[in-house]
Design a protein around this motif. Structure first.
Motif, PDB file in Angstrom:
ATOM      1  N   ARG A 285       0.829  -1.205   0.000  1.00 34.90           N
ATOM      2  CA  ARG A 285       0.000   0.000   0.000  1.00 34.90           C
ATOM      3  C   ARG A 285       0.865   1.257   0.000  1.00 34.90           C
ATOM      4  NH1 ARG A 285      -4.504  -1.263  -2.046  1.00 34.90           N
ATOM      5  NH2 ARG A 285      -3.132  -2.807  -2.873  1.00 34.90           N
ATOM      6  N   TYR A 286       1.966   1.249   0.744  1.00 32.77           N
ATOM      7  CA  TYR A 286       2.888   2.392   0.772  1.00 32.77           C
ATOM      8  C   TYR A 286       3.427   2.652  -0.632  1.00 32.77           C
ATOM      9  CZ  TYR A 286       6.928   5.304   1.832  1.00 32.77           C
ATOM     10  OH  TYR A 286       7.833   6.327   1.856  1.00 32.77           O
ATOM     11  N   ASP A 287       3.865   1.587  -1.303  1.00 36.67           N
ATOM     12  CA  ASP A 287       4.410   1.750  -2.655  1.00 36.67           C
ATOM     13  C   ASP A 287       3.380   2.346  -3.603  1.00 36.67           C
ATOM     14  OD1 ASP A 287       6.784   0.706  -1.754  1.00 36.67           O
ATOM     15  OD2 ASP A 287       6.563  -1.237  -2.752  1.00 36.67           O
TER      16      ASP A 287
ATOM     17  N   SER B 215       4.697   6.294  -1.941  1.00 37.22           N
ATOM     18  CA  SER B 215       6.015   6.448  -2.558  1.00 37.22           C
ATOM     19  C   SER B 215       6.070   7.488  -3.676  1.00 37.22           C
ATOM     20  CB  SER B 215       6.533   5.106  -3.055  1.00 37.22           C
ATOM     21  OG  SER B 215       5.773   4.644  -4.145  1.00 37.22           O
ATOM     22  N   PRO B 216       4.982   7.780  -4.393  1.00 35.95           N
ATOM     23  CA  PRO B 216       5.116   8.826  -5.418  1.00 35.95           C
ATOM     24  C   PRO B 216       5.605  10.166  -4.848  1.00 35.95           C
ATOM     25  CG  PRO B 216       3.134   7.586  -5.831  1.00 35.95           C
ATOM     26  CD  PRO B 216       3.669   7.113  -4.503  1.00 35.95           C
ATOM     27  N   CYS B 217       5.279  10.473  -3.612  1.00 34.94           N
ATOM     28  CA  CYS B 217       5.766  11.708  -2.992  1.00 34.94           C
ATOM     29  C   CYS B 217       6.892  11.438  -1.992  1.00 34.94           C
ATOM     30  CB  CYS B 217       4.629  12.430  -2.270  1.00 34.94           C
ATOM     31  SG  CYS B 217       3.342  13.027  -3.366  1.00 34.94           S
ATOM     32  N   HIS B 218       6.689  10.460  -1.120  1.00 31.87           N
ATOM     33  CA  HIS B 218       7.628  10.220  -0.021  1.00 31.87           C
ATOM     34  C   HIS B 218       8.846   9.403  -0.441  1.00 31.87           C
ATOM     35  CE1 HIS B 218       5.224  11.965   3.211  1.00 31.87           C
ATOM     36  NE2 HIS B 218       4.171  11.527   2.530  1.00 31.87           N
ATOM     37  N   GLY B 219       8.817   8.782  -1.605  1.00 27.95           N
ATOM     38  CA  GLY B 219       9.936   7.969  -2.064  1.00 27.95           C
ATOM     39  C   GLY B 219       9.886   6.583  -1.441  1.00 27.95           C
ATOM     40  N   LEU B 220      10.594   5.651  -2.034  1.00 30.66           N
ATOM     41  CA  LEU B 220      10.568   4.272  -1.551  1.00 30.66           C
ATOM     42  C   LEU B 220      11.214   4.112  -0.183  1.00 30.66           C
ATOM     43  CD1 LEU B 220      11.312   2.396  -4.889  1.00 30.66           C
ATOM     44  CD2 LEU B 220       9.138   2.498  -3.649  1.00 30.66           C
ATOM     45  N   SER B 221      12.144   4.994   0.163  1.00 35.78           N
ATOM     46  CA  SER B 221      12.817   4.879   1.454  1.00 35.78           C
ATOM     47  C   SER B 221      12.320   5.892   2.480  1.00 35.78           C
ATOM     48  CB  SER B 221      14.331   5.034   1.273  1.00 35.78           C
ATOM     49  OG  SER B 221      14.607   6.312   0.736  1.00 35.78           O
ATOM     50  N   GLY B 222      11.351   6.731   2.110  1.00 32.45           N
ATOM     51  CA  GLY B 222      10.807   7.724   3.039  1.00 32.45           C
ATOM     52  C   GLY B 222      11.634   8.984   3.135  1.00 32.45           C
TER      53      GLY B 222
ATOM     54  N   GLY C 190      10.253  11.230  -3.955  1.00 30.34           N
ATOM     55  CA  GLY C 190       9.447  10.460  -4.898  1.00 30.34           C
ATOM     56  C   GLY C 190       9.417  11.068  -6.280  1.00 30.34           C
ATOM     57  N   VAL C 191       8.818  10.360  -7.198  1.00 32.85           N
ATOM     58  CA  VAL C 191       8.751  10.769  -8.601  1.00 32.85           C
ATOM     59  C   VAL C 191       8.047  12.113  -8.747  1.00 32.85           C
ATOM     60  CG1 VAL C 191       8.121   9.972 -10.910  1.00 32.85           C
ATOM     61  CG2 VAL C 191       8.473   8.316  -9.109  1.00 32.85           C
ATOM     62  N   VAL C 192       7.004  12.322  -7.987  1.00 38.03           N
ATOM     63  CA  VAL C 192       6.245  13.566  -8.085  1.00 38.03           C
ATOM     64  C   VAL C 192       7.112  14.745  -7.637  1.00 38.03           C
ATOM     65  CG1 VAL C 192       4.211  14.760  -7.211  1.00 38.03           C
ATOM     66  CG2 VAL C 192       4.078  12.346  -7.742  1.00 38.03           C
ATOM     67  N   VAL C 193       7.902  14.545  -6.601  1.00 33.70           N
ATOM     68  CA  VAL C 193       8.787  15.593  -6.096  1.00 33.70           C
ATOM     69  C   VAL C 193       9.868  15.904  -7.129  1.00 33.70           C
ATOM     70  CG1 VAL C 193      10.446  16.168  -4.278  1.00 33.70           C
ATOM     71  CG2 VAL C 193       8.328  14.976  -3.703  1.00 33.70           C
TER      72      VAL C 193
ATOM     73  N   TYR D 289       4.538  -0.051   8.337  1.00 34.83           N
ATOM     74  CA  TYR D 289       5.640  -0.068   7.368  1.00 34.83           C
ATOM     75  C   TYR D 289       6.491   1.195   7.496  1.00 34.83           C
ATOM     76  CZ  TYR D 289       8.347  -0.508   3.140  1.00 34.83           C
ATOM     77  OH  TYR D 289       9.390  -0.592   2.266  1.00 34.83           O
ATOM     78  N   ILE D 290       5.868   2.336   7.738  1.00 32.19           N
ATOM     79  CA  ILE D 290       6.638   3.574   7.946  1.00 32.19           C
ATOM     80  C   ILE D 290       7.561   3.407   9.146  1.00 32.19           C
ATOM     81  CG2 ILE D 290       6.460   6.002   8.671  1.00 32.19           C
ATOM     82  CD1 ILE D 290       3.899   6.159   6.936  1.00 32.19           C
ATOM     83  N   ARG D 291       7.052   2.793  10.216  1.00 31.86           N
ATOM     84  CA  ARG D 291       7.890   2.531  11.395  1.00 31.86           C
ATOM     85  C   ARG D 291       9.057   1.606  11.031  1.00 31.86           C
ATOM     86  NH1 ARG D 291       7.248   6.641  14.594  1.00 31.86           N
ATOM     87  NH2 ARG D 291       5.454   6.552  15.942  1.00 31.86           N
ATOM     88  N   ALA D 292       8.790   0.615  10.185  1.00 34.42           N
ATOM     89  CA  ALA D 292       9.859  -0.282   9.745  1.00 34.42           C
ATOM     90  C   ALA D 292      10.889   0.488   8.923  1.00 34.42           C
ATOM     91  CB  ALA D 292       9.281  -1.441   8.943  1.00 34.42           C
TER      92      ALA D 292
END
Length: 175
Positions: free
Chosen positions: A80-82, A86-93, A97-100, A152-155
């Motif tokens: 769900r995060y992906d 992830s489009p804004c926050h990126g895959l690693s947080g 992300g692509v939008v940024v 997942y964000i916590r992870a």
């Protein structure tokens, strides 16, 4: 003779009673128009006290139930995060992300001390209601999936500060 005329006469009377215009174009109020029918003069009436939208009580109860964290929940959270984050926050947080990368304002990094110290409810609230330029995902992401994303964000936060020496399993797999 009367019997032969009775059926066509009845049919003519019934059909003449139908007015196509009044049946297809009924009177109605437009949005925010004046309505003399109601005491406050507007068609937009407040809901009666105690009204609850169908399904809201059950949905609200699911927002309060924090699920048990396990591998399945983290897998669902990553999926769900992906998709949604992830489009804004990126895959690693890291907010890359692509939008940024295409000019949208960067969101805050998940790895700052402020967001590491934030309670899990903070992330759930932001996903539900939006914050800053981020819009609400309440209608797009089910409450159980919001909790999975929070896990997942916590992870992700833990992974950025992880030390290989602290994890014996990783030490045995790395050269």
């Amino acid at each position: 003779m009367i019997e032969r005329l009775a059926i066509p006469l009845c049919a003519a009377l019934l059909l003449s009673a139908c007015d196509d215009i009044s049946m297809t174009q009924q009177k109605r109020y437009g949005t925010f128009t004046r309505a003399a029918l109601f005491g406050n003069g507007t068609e937009a009436q407040p809901l009666p006290e105690g009204v609850v939208a169908q399904g809201d009580l059950e949905r609200q109860s699911r927002t309060l139930q924090r699920p048990q964290i396990n591998a399945e929940l983290l897998g669902r959270g990553r999926e769900r995060y992906d998709i949604y984050c992830s489009p804004c926050h990126g895959l690693s947080g890291n907010g890359d992300g692509v939008v940024v990368q295409r000019g949208f304002p960067a969101p805050p990094l998940y790895h700052t001390s402020r967001l590491r110290a934030a309670p899990a409810q903070h992330f759930f609230h932001v996903i539900t209601n939006g914050h800053g330029v981020m819009f609400s995902y309440a209608a797009r992401v089910d409450p159980s999936d919001r909790w999975a994303i929070v896990a997942y964000i916590r992870a992700l936060q833990e992974s950025q500060g992880a030390n290989v020496a602290d994890t014996p399993e990783l030490r045995t797999r790395l050269p």
